[in-house]
Design an enzyme around this catalytic site. Structure first.
Site, PDB file in Angstrom:
ATOM      1  N   ASP A 197       8.608   5.130   8.225  1.00 42.10           N
ATOM      2  CA  ASP A 197       8.250   6.403   8.835  1.00 42.10           C
ATOM      3  C   ASP A 197       7.335   7.298   7.995  1.00 42.10           C
ATOM      4  OD1 ASP A 197      10.005   7.036   6.858  1.00 42.10           O
ATOM      5  OD2 ASP A 197      11.607   7.743   8.187  1.00 42.10           O
ATOM      6  N   GLY A 198       7.015   6.863   6.784  1.00 36.55           N
ATOM      7  CA  GLY A 198       6.126   7.672   5.950  1.00 36.55           C
ATOM      8  C   GLY A 198       6.809   8.872   5.305  1.00 36.55           C
ATOM      9  N   ARG A 247       3.414  14.552  -7.080  1.00 43.11           N
ATOM     10  CA  ARG A 247       3.511  13.821  -8.343  1.00 43.11           C
ATOM     11  C   ARG A 247       2.122  13.460  -8.855  1.00 43.11           C
ATOM     12  NH1 ARG A 247       6.137   8.077  -6.383  1.00 43.11           N
ATOM     13  NH2 ARG A 247       4.295   7.358  -5.290  1.00 43.11           N
ATOM     14  N   ASP A 285       4.166  -4.471  -7.280  1.00 44.13           N
ATOM     15  CA  ASP A 285       3.609  -3.229  -6.723  1.00 44.13           C
ATOM     16  C   ASP A 285       4.221  -2.007  -7.409  1.00 44.13           C
ATOM     17  OD1 ASP A 285       5.889  -4.319  -5.233  1.00 44.13           O
ATOM     18  OD2 ASP A 285       5.821  -2.451  -4.113  1.00 44.13           O
ATOM     19  N   ARG A 325      -1.738  -0.401  -9.686  1.00 45.73           N
ATOM     20  CA  ARG A 325      -0.650  -1.243 -10.173  1.00 45.73           C
ATOM     21  C   ARG A 325      -1.072  -2.705 -10.144  1.00 45.73           C
ATOM     22  NH1 ARG A 325       2.800   1.486  -6.345  1.00 45.73           N
ATOM     23  NH2 ARG A 325       1.557   3.359  -6.456  1.00 45.73           N
ATOM     24  N   GLY A 332       2.563   3.616   1.557  1.00 47.71           N
ATOM     25  CA  GLY A 332       3.088   3.804   2.908  1.00 47.71           C
ATOM     26  C   GLY A 332       3.546   5.224   3.172  1.00 47.71           C
ATOM     27  N   GLY A 339       0.821  -1.226   0.000  1.00 48.17           N
ATOM     28  CA  GLY A 339       0.000   0.000   0.000  1.00 48.17           C
ATOM     29  C   GLY A 339       0.845   1.262   0.000  1.00 48.17           C
TER      30      GLY A 339
HETATM   31  P1  AMP Z   1       9.090   0.424  -2.724  1.00 50.15           P
HETATM   32  O1  AMP Z   1      10.169  -0.588  -2.565  1.00 50.15           O
HETATM   33  O2  AMP Z   1       9.546   1.836  -2.711  1.00 50.15           O
HETATM   34  O3  AMP Z   1       8.185   0.121  -3.859  1.00 50.15           O
HETATM   35  O4  AMP Z   1       8.189   0.303  -1.403  1.00 50.15           O
HETATM   36  C1  AMP Z   1       7.484  -0.854  -1.035  1.00 50.15           C
HETATM   37  C2  AMP Z   1       6.423  -0.483  -0.050  1.00 50.15           C
HETATM   38  O5  AMP Z   1       6.996   0.111   1.120  1.00 50.15           O
HETATM   39  C3  AMP Z   1       5.425   0.523  -0.569  1.00 50.15           C
HETATM   40  O6  AMP Z   1       4.180   0.124  -0.112  1.00 50.15           O
HETATM   41  C4  AMP Z   1       5.871   1.822   0.039  1.00 50.15           C
HETATM   42  O7  AMP Z   1       4.816   2.731   0.197  1.00 50.15           O
HETATM   43  C5  AMP Z   1       6.420   1.376   1.374  1.00 50.15           C
HETATM   44  N1  AMP Z   1       7.454   2.287   1.862  1.00 50.15           N
HETATM   45  C6  AMP Z   1       8.700   2.456   1.376  1.00 50.15           C
HETATM   46  N2  AMP Z   1       9.366   3.384   2.071  1.00 50.15           N
HETATM   47  C7  AMP Z   1       8.529   3.833   3.047  1.00 50.15           C
HETATM   48  C8  AMP Z   1       8.621   4.808   4.082  1.00 50.15           C
HETATM   49  N3  AMP Z   1       9.709   5.514   4.294  1.00 50.15           N
HETATM   50  N4  AMP Z   1       7.533   4.978   4.869  1.00 50.15           N
HETATM   51  C9  AMP Z   1       6.417   4.263   4.692  1.00 50.15           C
HETATM   52  N5  AMP Z   1       6.278   3.341   3.748  1.00 50.15           N
HETATM   53  C10 AMP Z   1       7.303   3.117   2.911  1.00 50.15           C
HETATM   54 MG    MG Z   2       6.612   0.906  -4.672  1.00 48.16          MG
END
Ligand code: AMP
Ligand code: MG
Length: 608
Positions: free
Chosen positions: A158-159, A210, A319, A217, A124, A122
């Site tokens: 941490d979002g 963005r 994703d 996805r 995040g 989701g």
């Molecule tokens: P990614 O590898 O960037 O595609 O991230 C995989 C998942 O981790 C996605 O659901 C992102 O929203 C979540 N995510 C990555 N980094 C963070 C972050 N710093 N805080 C919260 N969620 C994250």
């Molecule tokens: Mg991602």
């Protein structure tokens, strides 16, 4: 031209048609809840949660993409308004308790990461604010903030987003768009000086505003499938067809493979009524099969463009694979420096799963996961709307036939993927080499041979095409001239690889230049050589934002307080075919020039 932020037509089709997180069913219930209660947990039977961005203190708007402003239909002056700055930093939403409006949300999805099922992921750290429609073009986009705080989908994180990765996404997503490669876009980048984010070290936080036609996805389909939520899958697929692609009638009809001409495969019949089930070699294709094929076709074209322009996503998990065929999720991506098919920009990708040469295969692997998610709907064929099926799904008797049908369609769609991919790749590569027509022999004699040569001599992929564009056929008329001119493709220190002398390296390039010269003459004739060069200059970028350039921009913004460099590099990225930009000639030449020897093929970690 363009409207103000307030005038921009806004909508929330996604949240009004799809089911919300049952814990916060309305904007009011989410708004009334303390921000901390909107943190990580499992969310079922829903595609999103209403959640507001965290407020950002002392946010500093760093840069805005003029192309993004235009494509969204915003007037250029709008970026100077306080409303705009508040919006892109997460300090303004278009909703209030009295009059309502549009409440922000974070999407719920899952995904296959590095080949394993990862469960619920989701948004995040991404929060969508609203959809808006450009009234000139009628294109609708969903605007979202990345790095604006935790959501129910933040898992252990941490979002937040760091400035470093935000700069990378901001510049490169716009660069891809300027090259004509389908991608999510970046509108603005905001620095959050008060937000210190811990990654490998403490880093400043940032927000990228963005936008994309859709943020759905493959992982959005994976999650309800993993949970056996048939109703949600059907709703989602219907939403994708009707509200993302613009209606069932926009989806492709049957194409015969391998009999069809490439042009028929490229332009299949469309406008098929929703309930039509087309028969093809005894196989029934219903509307969900057409939806699947549309998603496959779009991704085939996008990955072909990545291969032709040497772009690697770096983390092609499901994703991170868009149903709209957009380049999505700017993590450890890169543009190719020296041509090396084994190269992956992802530091953690030890098996080279997401390397350059694997991208088409991996995209197809992801699309097979989507085929499985849609399998029941596709496999039901003409019975897809029967009450019994809609309510109860397949029965023991109907299952084997449905599985067979779904498998047949997925397999045939695999052939379509290959054909669409190859057609697009050949089209783009022919263009990059300055050819107007396509010949069977081009693939081996021109495409493969030059790629092998670049690999063997460790030469730069994108510089090769730009430098080739500048050669006139009369520069390569004789063997002597060809050998002489061959060194334009060399690095400042020459070439690499094992076993080549200066003479044999030049001879290999010269031999290729002769095949190329003959093909160019065949297509253009000597008299049109100037036009051929012009055409190539509009296809082969002078500027591509490589890893070393992004690192330099990050260093200058983060440590030297340089605010100009972002806008300057953005201008180059948005106009990549220009010879110069009238900003700073010396700097422009350096940024378009040879990649410093020890800064080639850099790698990045996923921690951003
Ligand atoms: P990614 O590898 O960037 O595609 O991230 C995989 C998942 O981790 C996605 O659901 C992102 O929203 C979540 N995510 C990555 N980094 C963070 C972050 N710093 N805080 C919260 N969620 C994250
Ligand atoms: Mg991602």
């Amino acid at each position: 031209m363009g409207s103000s932020l307030s005038e921009l037509p806004k909508s929330s089709v996604f949240t009004s048609k799809l089911p919300p997180d049952p814990a916060f069913e309305t904007p009011e219930s989410s708004h009334g809840a303390p921000r901390e209660t909107l943190g990580p947990r499992m969310v079922k039977g829903a595609l999103y949660t209403f959640v507001r961005p965290e407020s950002a203190e002392e946010a500093e708007l760093l840069d805005v993409s003029p192309k993004a402003m235009k494509d969204l239909g915003l007037s250029p002056e709008e970026e100077h308004t306080s409303q705009f700055k508040e919006l892109v930093s997460g300090n303004k939403i278009f909703w209030n308790e009295e009059s309502g409006g549009i409440y922000p949300w974070a999407q719920c999805y899952g995904g296959w990461q590095f080949g394993s099922w990862a469960g619920q992921l989701g948004d995040g750290r991404a929060i969508s604010l609203f959809e808006c429609t450009n009234s000139q073009t009628n294109v609708r986009f969903e605007l979202q903030l990345k790095g604006a705080g935790r959501t129910p989908y933040s898992r252990f994180a941490d979002g937040k987003a760091v400035l470093r990765s935000s700069i990378r996404e901001y510049i490169v997503s716009e660069a891809l768009s300027a090259l004509g490669i389908p991608t999510t876009r970046a509108l603005a980048i905001t620095l959050l000086p008060k937000s210190k984010v811990l990654r490998e070290r403490m880093e400043p936080g940032a927000i990228v505003a963005r936008f994309a036609e859709t943020w759905i996805r493959i992982g959005t389909f994976d999650l309800p499938r993993a949970r056996g939520d048939r109703e949600l899958l059907r709703k989602l697929a219907t939403f994708a067809a009707e509200d993302v692609f613009g209606g069932w009638g926009t989806l492709p009809g049957v194409v015969s493979l391998p009999q069809s001409q490439p042009s028929d495969v490229d332009n299949p019949t469309r406008g098929i009524p929703r309930d039509d089930v087309q028969k093809h070699q005894g196989v029934e294709e219903n509307r969900f099969a057409r939806l699947y094929r549309e998603i496959v076709r779009r991704n085939a074209k996008t990955v072909a463009a990545w291969q032709a322009y040497g772009f690697m996503n770096g983390v092609l998990n499901t994703d991170n694979t868009s149903i709209y065929g957009l380049s999505l999720d700017y993590g450890p991506f890169a543009f190719m420096d020296n041509f090396d098919p084994q190269y992956t920009p992802n530091h953690d990708d030890h098996l080279l799963r997401y390397s350059y040469k694997n991208q088409p295969t991996i995209i197809w692997w992801n699309l097979v996961r989507l085929g499985e998610s849609l399998g029941e709907l596709i496999g039901a064929g003409s019975r897809v709307d029967d009450e019994g099926f809609v309510k109860g799904g397949l029965t023991e008797e109907s299952a084997p036939e449905a599985i067979k049908l779904a498998e047949d369609i997925i397999e045939r769609t695999g052939d379509e993927f290959k054909t669409v991919f190859l057609n697009e790749y050949k089209r783009l590569m022919s263009g990059r080499l300055g050819l107007k027509s396509q010949k069977e022999s081009d693939f081996q004699e021109l495409f493969s041979e030059i790629l092998d040569t670049l690999e063997a001599l460790e030469l730069d992929f994108n510089h090769f095409f730009r430098r080739l564009s500048k050669l006139a056929v009369c520069d390569v008329e004789t063997e002597e001239k060809r050998k002489e001119v061959a060194s334009v493709f060399f690095h400042t220190e020459g070439f690499g690889g094992i076993g080549y002398t200066d003479d044999s390296a030049r001879a290999r390039i010269a031999k290729w230049l002769e095949s190329w010269r003959q093909r160019v003459l065949e297509d253009w004739g000597l008299e049109n050589d100037e036009n051929r060069r012009k055409s190539m200059m509009g296809i082969n970028p002078n500027f591509t934002p490589r890893g070393w350039i992004l690192d330099e921009v990050i260093e200058r913004v983060e440590r030297q307080g340089d605010r100009q460099i972002l806008g300057r590099v953005m201008q180059m990225a948005l106009n990549p075919f220009q010879e110069e930009w009238g900003i700073d000639k010396e700097e422009e030449e350096r940024l378009c020039g040879d990649v410093p020897r020890f800064k080639r093929a850099m790698m990045c970690s996923c921690s951003s």
